[in-house]
Design a protein around this motif. Sequence first.
Motif, PDB file in Angstrom:
ATOM      1  N   GLY A 139       0.812  -1.206   0.000  1.00 51.67           N
ATOM      2  CA  GLY A 139       0.000   0.000   0.000  1.00 51.67           C
ATOM      3  C   GLY A 139       0.848   1.259   0.000  1.00 51.67           C
ATOM      4  N   VAL A 140       2.011   1.211   0.672  1.00 52.42           N
ATOM      5  CA  VAL A 140       2.914   2.356   0.679  1.00 52.42           C
ATOM      6  C   VAL A 140       3.394   2.656  -0.738  1.00 52.42           C
ATOM      7  N   ARG A 141       3.854   1.625  -1.430  1.00 56.66           N
ATOM      8  CA  ARG A 141       4.312   1.830  -2.813  1.00 56.66           C
ATOM      9  C   ARG A 141       3.187   2.373  -3.691  1.00 56.66           C
ATOM     10  N   GLY A 142       1.979   1.854  -3.483  1.00 53.77           N
ATOM     11  CA  GLY A 142       0.847   2.301  -4.290  1.00 53.77           C
ATOM     12  C   GLY A 142       0.538   3.777  -4.132  1.00 53.77           C
ATOM     13  N   GLU A 143       0.883   4.345  -2.978  1.00 55.05           N
ATOM     14  CA  GLU A 143       0.667   5.779  -2.777  1.00 55.05           C
ATOM     15  C   GLU A 143       1.752   6.631  -3.420  1.00 55.05           C
ATOM     16  N   LEU A 144       2.857   6.005  -3.824  1.00 57.34           N
ATOM     17  CA  LEU A 144       3.999   6.761  -4.326  1.00 57.34           C
ATOM     18  C   LEU A 144       4.255   6.573  -5.821  1.00 57.34           C
ATOM     19  N   PHE A 145       4.032   5.342  -6.311  1.00 57.56           N
ATOM     20  CA  PHE A 145       4.408   5.020  -7.684  1.00 57.56           C
ATOM     21  C   PHE A 145       3.295   4.248  -8.379  1.00 57.56           C
ATOM     22  N   ASP A 146       3.217   4.439  -9.694  1.00 62.88           N
ATOM     23  CA  ASP A 146       2.331   3.632 -10.526  1.00 62.88           C
ATOM     24  C   ASP A 146       3.170   2.511 -11.121  1.00 62.88           C
ATOM     25  N   ALA A 147       3.305   1.436 -10.368  1.00 63.41           N
ATOM     26  CA  ALA A 147       4.150   0.316 -10.779  1.00 63.41           C
ATOM     27  C   ALA A 147       3.330  -0.959 -10.663  1.00 63.41           C
ATOM     28  N   PRO A 148       2.811  -1.459 -11.772  1.00 67.47           N
ATOM     29  CA  PRO A 148       1.923  -2.622 -11.692  1.00 67.47           C
ATOM     30  C   PRO A 148       2.643  -3.892 -11.292  1.00 67.47           C
ATOM     31  N   VAL A 149       1.941  -4.719 -10.535  1.00 70.75           N
ATOM     32  CA  VAL A 149       2.399  -6.075 -10.250  1.00 70.75           C
ATOM     33  C   VAL A 149       1.996  -6.945 -11.431  1.00 70.75           C
ATOM     34  N   LEU A 225       7.355  -7.448  -9.999  1.00 69.71           N
ATOM     35  CA  LEU A 225       7.043  -6.029  -9.998  1.00 69.71           C
ATOM     36  C   LEU A 225       7.763  -5.318 -11.132  1.00 69.71           C
ATOM     37  N   SER A 226       7.053  -4.437 -11.810  1.00 74.18           N
ATOM     38  CA  SER A 226       7.717  -3.593 -12.799  1.00 74.18           C
ATOM     39  C   SER A 226       8.801  -2.770 -12.112  1.00 74.18           C
ATOM     40  N   PRO A 227       9.965  -2.596 -12.747  1.00 74.67           N
ATOM     41  CA  PRO A 227      11.053  -1.859 -12.091  1.00 74.67           C
ATOM     42  C   PRO A 227      10.642  -0.434 -11.702  1.00 74.67           C
ATOM     43  N   LEU A 228      10.958  -0.064 -10.481  1.00 80.87           N
ATOM     44  CA  LEU A 228      10.665   1.283 -10.000  1.00 80.87           C
ATOM     45  C   LEU A 228      11.756   2.256 -10.440  1.00 80.87           C
ATOM     46  N   PRO A 229      11.413   3.522 -10.620  1.00 84.29           N
ATOM     47  CA  PRO A 229      12.431   4.519 -10.968  1.00 84.29           C
ATOM     48  C   PRO A 229      13.364   4.824  -9.802  1.00 84.29           C
ATOM     49  N   ARG A 230      12.920   4.571  -8.601  1.00 80.88           N
ATOM     50  CA  ARG A 230      13.727   4.768  -7.394  1.00 80.88           C
ATOM     51  C   ARG A 230      13.032   4.053  -6.250  1.00 80.88           C
ATOM     52  N   TYR A 231      13.769   3.806  -5.180  1.00 81.97           N
ATOM     53  CA  TYR A 231      13.224   3.115  -4.010  1.00 81.97           C
ATOM     54  C   TYR A 231      12.865   4.074  -2.889  1.00 81.97           C
ATOM     55  N   THR A 232      12.978   5.354  -3.128  1.00 82.03           N
ATOM     56  CA  THR A 232      12.678   6.341  -2.103  1.00 82.03           C
ATOM     57  C   THR A 232      11.831   7.460  -2.689  1.00 82.03           C
ATOM     58  N   SER A 233      11.099   8.130  -1.821  1.00 77.65           N
ATOM     59  CA  SER A 233      10.326   9.312  -2.202  1.00 77.65           C
ATOM     60  C   SER A 233      10.150  10.160  -0.957  1.00 77.65           C
ATOM     61  N   VAL A 236      10.443   8.564   2.603  1.00 75.43           N
ATOM     62  CA  VAL A 236       9.900   7.205   2.588  1.00 75.43           C
ATOM     63  C   VAL A 236      10.849   6.316   1.801  1.00 75.43           C
ATOM     64  N   ALA A 237      11.138   5.140   2.344  1.00 76.15           N
ATOM     65  CA  ALA A 237      11.973   4.153   1.664  1.00 76.15           C
ATOM     66  C   ALA A 237      11.196   2.851   1.514  1.00 76.15           C
ATOM     67  N   LEU A 238      11.354   2.199   0.379  1.00 73.36           N
ATOM     68  CA  LEU A 238      10.752   0.895   0.130  1.00 73.36           C
ATOM     69  C   LEU A 238      11.836  -0.167   0.185  1.00 73.36           C
ATOM     70  N   LEU A 239      11.483  -1.350   0.668  1.00 70.05           N
ATOM     71  CA  LEU A 239      12.457  -2.448   0.681  1.00 70.05           C
ATOM     72  C   LEU A 239      11.756  -3.774   0.453  1.00 70.05           C
ATOM     73  N   GLY A 240      12.538  -4.794   0.187  1.00 77.24           N
ATOM     74  CA  GLY A 240      11.993  -6.134  -0.010  1.00 77.24           C
ATOM     75  C   GLY A 240      11.022  -6.192  -1.172  1.00 77.24           C
ATOM     76  N   ASP A 241       9.989  -7.021  -1.030  1.00 79.58           N
ATOM     77  CA  ASP A 241       9.018  -7.183  -2.116  1.00 79.58           C
ATOM     78  C   ASP A 241       8.295  -5.888  -2.452  1.00 79.58           C
ATOM     79  N   ALA A 242       8.190  -4.972  -1.516  1.00 78.41           N
ATOM     80  CA  ALA A 242       7.557  -3.688  -1.815  1.00 78.41           C
ATOM     81  C   ALA A 242       8.354  -2.912  -2.846  1.00 78.41           C
ATOM     82  N   ALA A 243       9.660  -3.159  -2.906  1.00 77.07           N
ATOM     83  CA  ALA A 243      10.534  -2.438  -3.836  1.00 77.07           C
ATOM     84  C   ALA A 243      10.863  -3.244  -5.083  1.00 77.07           C
ATOM     85  N   HIS A 244      11.015  -4.567  -4.949  1.00 80.42           N
ATOM     86  CA  HIS A 244      11.537  -5.349  -6.084  1.00 80.42           C
ATOM     87  C   HIS A 244      11.031  -6.779  -6.064  1.00 80.42           C
ATOM     88  N   ALA A 245       9.733  -6.979  -5.892  1.00 80.02           N
ATOM     89  CA  ALA A 245       9.185  -8.340  -5.876  1.00 80.02           C
ATOM     90  C   ALA A 245       9.618  -9.079  -7.131  1.00 80.02           C
TER      91      ALA A 245
END
Length: 340
Positions: A139-149, A225-233, A236-245
Amino acid sequence: MGLRRAAVIGGGVGGLAAAVGLRRHGWQVDVFERSAALPEVGTGLAIRPDALAALDRIGSGDAARRAGRRQADGVVRKPDGTVIGTIAAGSVHLLTRPALLGVLAGALPQGVVRFGAAAGLADCAGYDLVVGADGVHSGVRGELFDAPVRRSGAIGWRGTVDVPVEAGGETWGRGGKFGFTPQADGRTNWYALGPDLSMFADWHDPIPRVLAAAGDVLRHELLHLSPLPRYTSGRVALLGDAAHAMTPDLGQGACQAIIDGVVLAECLTGGVDEGLRSYDAKRRRVTQRLAARSLQLNRLARVRRFTGARDLGLRVALALAPRPSWPSWSADLERDELAG
């Protein structure tokens, strides 16, 4: 520098590793975990030397080693039992996910992990740092990035049985693969990649015995997970499956989540903004490369044509490779990924 407060959303392996590391570097930490308690049962994880070294840096490596066992070398075979090659396990340790979570939670004071507490960014507005460690459907990633699973197109199966095996193994056939690894308690984790389990019924021993003993079988689509442009915003930092499933074919999900959490904490000994830039630089490219490699391996395991050429290439690769870690993925998935 005054007392700094961090909120970790998600009390899985990566979130707890981050919490332990942050506290060691002077942060006050609250972990919000939606589950009511730590899990009591679960299949196993293969923790590789780089992840063990990360656990050492937060003071949890020895406890993790005591909670598990060294993994023996594994054999890769064809469905008739013909050996393709051997994968040396090196210094890989096997332990169950509940055991690893218990080690990490045990390194935190009582009350740091708030069980039964779901949280989002709005709930954490007063913190100096928010760590999104809430899994593939973050849910955190969903508030920051449009990155489809994304669906890999593969179906995974897994479970644990009371059929002891001396060492792990993996068998590659037409359209799928089957693998198993011993647990520290004498049971065996098994996993399969294929459209249904019936395709493995006539494969070599102990596969039919393992399937005959399988009771609680988990079926799940393998996601990435589609590659994110960055792991932070912001902060806020993303890690694990939230960042790179990633698909579990390299068995790297838990290991990389541990390393994410430890590196994030190490980067945040100074300024938060600078530390988050450093974390992103250190972790994004390496984890995204692993995710891409894992997806490639997933597709290779599912080919239905030219399997002889594939197996020959696998034999050569195994013979020439340095002592790599055994790619076991029997439990390299969090609960929310199974829900996908």
